[in-house]
Design a protein around this motif. Structure first.
Motif, PDB file in Angstrom:
ATOM      1  N   ARG A  65     -55.427 -50.029  79.624  1.00 33.60           N
ATOM      2  CA  ARG A  65     -56.361 -48.934  79.309  1.00 33.60           C
ATOM      3  C   ARG A  65     -56.118 -48.348  77.919  1.00 33.60           C
ATOM      4  N   GLU A  66     -54.851 -48.169  77.542  1.00 37.55           N
ATOM      5  CA  GLU A  66     -54.567 -47.561  76.245  1.00 37.55           C
ATOM      6  C   GLU A  66     -55.134 -48.412  75.105  1.00 37.55           C
ATOM      7  N   LEU A  67     -55.024 -49.742  75.251  1.00 38.11           N
ATOM      8  CA  LEU A  67     -55.543 -50.627  74.218  1.00 38.11           C
ATOM      9  C   LEU A  67     -57.062 -50.559  74.192  1.00 38.11           C
ATOM     10  N   PHE A  68     -57.698 -50.544  75.373  1.00 35.46           N
ATOM     11  CA  PHE A  68     -59.157 -50.474  75.441  1.00 35.46           C
ATOM     12  C   PHE A  68     -59.671 -49.197  74.788  1.00 35.46           C
ATOM     13  N   LEU A  69     -59.045 -48.065  75.115  1.00 29.81           N
ATOM     14  CA  LEU A  69     -59.502 -46.794  74.578  1.00 29.81           C
ATOM     15  C   LEU A  69     -59.247 -46.680  73.079  1.00 29.81           C
ATOM     16  N   GLY A  70     -58.215 -47.379  72.609  1.00 24.42           N
ATOM     17  CA  GLY A  70     -57.852 -47.246  71.203  1.00 24.42           C
ATOM     18  C   GLY A  70     -58.441 -48.284  70.281  1.00 24.42           C
ATOM     19  N   VAL A  71     -59.118 -49.307  70.850  1.00 23.38           N
ATOM     20  CA  VAL A  71     -59.538 -50.430  70.022  1.00 23.38           C
ATOM     21  C   VAL A  71     -60.538 -50.023  68.948  1.00 23.38           C
ATOM     22  N   GLN A  72     -61.358 -48.997  69.211  1.00 19.03           N
ATOM     23  CA  GLN A  72     -62.330 -48.559  68.215  1.00 19.03           C
ATOM     24  C   GLN A  72     -61.812 -47.417  67.352  1.00 19.03           C
ATOM     25  N   LYS A  73     -60.580 -46.980  67.627  1.00 22.84           N
ATOM     26  CA  LYS A  73     -60.037 -45.838  66.901  1.00 22.84           C
ATOM     27  C   LYS A  73     -58.789 -46.212  66.107  1.00 22.84           C
ATOM     28  N   VAL A  82     -68.150 -54.430  67.230  1.00 24.97           N
ATOM     29  CA  VAL A  82     -68.541 -53.966  68.556  1.00 24.97           C
ATOM     30  C   VAL A  82     -70.062 -53.885  68.592  1.00 24.97           C
ATOM     31  N   MET A  83     -70.664 -54.723  69.445  1.00 23.32           N
ATOM     32  CA  MET A  83     -72.114 -54.788  69.533  1.00 23.32           C
ATOM     33  C   MET A  83     -72.675 -53.739  70.481  1.00 23.32           C
ATOM     34  N   LYS A  84     -71.899 -53.418  71.528  1.00 24.61           N
ATOM     35  CA  LYS A  84     -72.354 -52.435  72.518  1.00 24.61           C
ATOM     36  C   LYS A  84     -71.120 -51.862  73.189  1.00 24.61           C
ATOM     37  N   ALA A  85     -71.068 -50.549  73.361  1.00 21.70           N
ATOM     38  CA  ALA A  85     -69.911 -49.894  73.966  1.00 21.70           C
ATOM     39  C   ALA A  85     -70.330 -49.153  75.230  1.00 21.70           C
ATOM     40  N   GLY A  86     -69.638 -49.427  76.328  1.00 23.14           N
ATOM     41  CA  GLY A  86     -69.835 -48.700  77.572  1.00 23.14           C
ATOM     42  C   GLY A  86     -68.534 -48.048  77.993  1.00 23.14           C
ATOM     43  N   ARG A  87     -68.541 -47.363  79.121  1.00 23.77           N
ATOM     44  CA  ARG A  87     -67.325 -46.672  79.578  1.00 23.77           C
ATOM     45  C   ARG A  87     -66.218 -47.654  79.934  1.00 23.77           C
ATOM     46  N   SER A  88     -66.607 -48.818  80.436  1.00 26.47           N
ATOM     47  CA  SER A  88     -65.581 -49.760  80.892  1.00 26.47           C
ATOM     48  C   SER A  88     -65.729 -51.155  80.302  1.00 26.47           C
ATOM     49  N   ARG A  89     -66.675 -51.342  79.358  1.00 29.90           N
ATOM     50  CA  ARG A  89     -66.871 -52.667  78.784  1.00 29.90           C
ATOM     51  C   ARG A  89     -67.349 -52.552  77.341  1.00 29.90           C
ATOM     52  N   THR A 103     -62.609 -55.460  78.783  1.00 33.40           N
ATOM     53  CA  THR A 103     -62.615 -54.549  79.918  1.00 33.40           C
ATOM     54  C   THR A 103     -61.199 -54.038  80.170  1.00 33.40           C
ATOM     55  N   VAL A 104     -61.087 -53.059  81.071  1.00 37.30           N
ATOM     56  CA  VAL A 104     -59.811 -52.401  81.335  1.00 37.30           C
ATOM     57  C   VAL A 104     -59.065 -53.112  82.464  1.00 37.30           C
ATOM     58  N   ALA A 105     -57.786 -53.410  82.245  1.00 39.65           N
ATOM     59  CA  ALA A 105     -56.940 -54.029  83.269  1.00 39.65           C
ATOM     60  C   ALA A 105     -56.385 -52.964  84.203  1.00 39.65           C
ATOM     61  N   ASP A 106     -56.274 -53.317  85.474  1.00 37.63           N
ATOM     62  CA  ASP A 106     -55.588 -52.465  86.442  1.00 37.63           C
ATOM     63  C   ASP A 106     -54.959 -53.363  87.497  1.00 37.63           C
ATOM     64  N   GLU A 107     -54.301 -52.755  88.478  1.00 39.25           N
ATOM     65  CA  GLU A 107     -53.606 -53.565  89.477  1.00 39.25           C
ATOM     66  C   GLU A 107     -54.571 -54.433  90.277  1.00 39.25           C
ATOM     67  N   GLU A 108     -55.803 -53.962  90.450  1.00 44.71           N
ATOM     68  CA  GLU A 108     -56.759 -54.723  91.237  1.00 44.71           C
ATOM     69  C   GLU A 108     -57.172 -56.000  90.531  1.00 44.71           C
ATOM     70  N   ASN A 109     -57.596 -55.900  89.255  1.00 43.54           N
ATOM     71  CA  ASN A 109     -58.083 -57.116  88.618  1.00 43.54           C
ATOM     72  C   ASN A 109     -56.961 -57.982  88.056  1.00 43.54           C
ATOM     73  N   CYS A 110     -55.718 -57.495  88.091  1.00 43.71           N
ATOM     74  CA  CYS A 110     -54.595 -58.407  87.831  1.00 43.71           C
ATOM     75  C   CYS A 110     -54.519 -59.458  88.934  1.00 43.71           C
ATOM     76  N   HIS A 111     -55.034 -59.110  90.116  1.00 45.38           N
ATOM     77  CA  HIS A 111     -54.953 -60.008  91.258  1.00 45.38           C
ATOM     78  C   HIS A 111     -56.307 -60.559  91.660  1.00 45.38           C
ATOM     79  N   ALA A 112     -57.330 -60.350  90.803  1.00 45.11           N
ATOM     80  CA  ALA A 112     -58.638 -60.907  91.124  1.00 45.11           C
ATOM     81  C   ALA A 112     -58.495 -62.399  91.347  1.00 45.11           C
ATOM     82  N   GLU A 148     -53.907 -61.806  68.468  1.00 47.06           N
ATOM     83  CA  GLU A 148     -52.635 -61.087  68.511  1.00 47.06           C
ATOM     84  C   GLU A 148     -52.838 -59.602  68.223  1.00 47.06           C
ATOM     85  N   ILE A 149     -53.655 -59.288  67.228  1.00 52.98           N
ATOM     86  CA  ILE A 149     -53.882 -57.908  66.825  1.00 52.98           C
ATOM     87  C   ILE A 149     -54.774 -57.166  67.810  1.00 52.98           C
ATOM     88  N   VAL A 150     -55.889 -57.784  68.198  1.00 49.44           N
ATOM     89  CA  VAL A 150     -56.889 -57.088  69.013  1.00 49.44           C
ATOM     90  C   VAL A 150     -56.543 -57.101  70.499  1.00 49.44           C
TER      91      VAL A 150
END
Length: 280
Positions: A65-73, A82-89, A103-112, A148-150
């Motif tokens: 999440r921290e990387l997702f929230l910070g990628v544009q800042k 960035v062509m289109k920005a949403g809350r989670s994508r 998208t944002v990683a969490d415990e659920e989609n680590c195991h998708a 590596e950077i993004v």
């Protein structure tokens, strides 16, 4: 059960259809995998309407999440569009127009069940079990540095392809481990991988249960006018590359390497821009 560290990885792949081709794409991929599989991966064109994004496959890169929230800042933004920005994508373009969503990683989609390699991932038809990023020869290090950077992926030292045909660079998730299960994709010149298709792009490989299944699905795809980009070849199992009738490139892969082993050439690099090259 023990949860893995939430790391940056490729969760799945999506295909953006050309206008008017969605139903046909659904039919084609349903014949290879299943209708539910295709429904989950063929994007509604409206979702990317007006973005100027071309058709074809793109990875869903899942990051903390921290990387997702910070990628544009942060300074990461200068590496991507960035062509289109949403809350989670985020819908994005990187070097050479290579498309992806973030998208944002969490415990659920680590195991998708369809996420890229983790020890818990079932080996069943349609799971994304490898990918290659095809790039212009001479830009392999540049594109690898972008991931590596993004995405905060780790990179193995580049391997020289014979006859001076460029470099092969393996990208791994951000865990810092080198076992095969942590590998995500390769970065390779399209002149080597798909010489009949000279374009920079993401090419996903989808798992099947046997070498016979590789050949069976290849035959089904060809009967629907798919083009063979690479006939079945041994590669830690067996793989073939295809172009669907609407010009999306993908692979069918029976992968047999030991997910808990590490190859001697998989040594993490300190600086992909300058690190030494392995002979093939």
């Amino acid at each position: 059960r023990m949860l893995p560290t939430i790391s940056s990885h490729i969760r799945r792949a999506h295909i953006l259809p050309a206008p008017g081709a969605r139903d046909k794409l659904l039919g084609f991929y349903s014949s290879l995998f299943s209708r539910s599989w295709a429904d989950a991966r063929v994007v509604e064109r409206e979702d990317a309407q007006g973005l100027g994004m071309r058709g074809g496959w793109m990875p869903e890169v899942t990051v903390p999440r921290e990387l997702f929230l910070g990628v544009q800042k942060s300074d990461r933004v200068r590496y991507l569009e960035v062509m289109k920005a949403g809350r989670s994508r985020l819908w994005c373009r990187g070097p050479q127009g290579i498309q992806f969503t973030l998208t944002v990683a969490d415990e659920e989609n680590c195991h998708a069940e369809d996420c890229a390699p983790f020890p818990e991932q079932p080996r069943r038809r349609g799971v994304l079990n490898w990918a290659d990023i095809a790039v212009e020869k001479g830009t392999e290090r540049e594109v690898a540095h972008f991931t590596e950077i993004v995405f905060e992926w780790r990179l193995a030292k580049p391997v020289a392809i014979p006859e001076d045909k460029g470099l092969y660079i393996t990208a791994l998730n951000s865990s810092g481990e080198t076992e095969n299960r942590h590998k995500l994709c390769g970065i390779v010149p399209y002149e080597v991988l798909t010489p009949a298709r000279p374009m920079s792009e993401f090419i996903p490989m989808f798992a099947v249960e046997s070498e016979d299944t590789v050949k069976e699905l290849l035959s089904i795809a060809q009967s629907q006018d798919a083009k063979v980009l690479m006939p079945p070849v041994p590669a830690d199992g067996m793989i073939t590359l295809l172009e669907d009738p609407w010009q999306g490139a993908f692979g069918i892969y029976h992968r047999t390497d030991d997910w808990n082993a590490a190859k001697e050439t998989t040594i993490l690099t300190n600086d992909i821009r300058t690190d030494e090259v392995f002979a093939c």
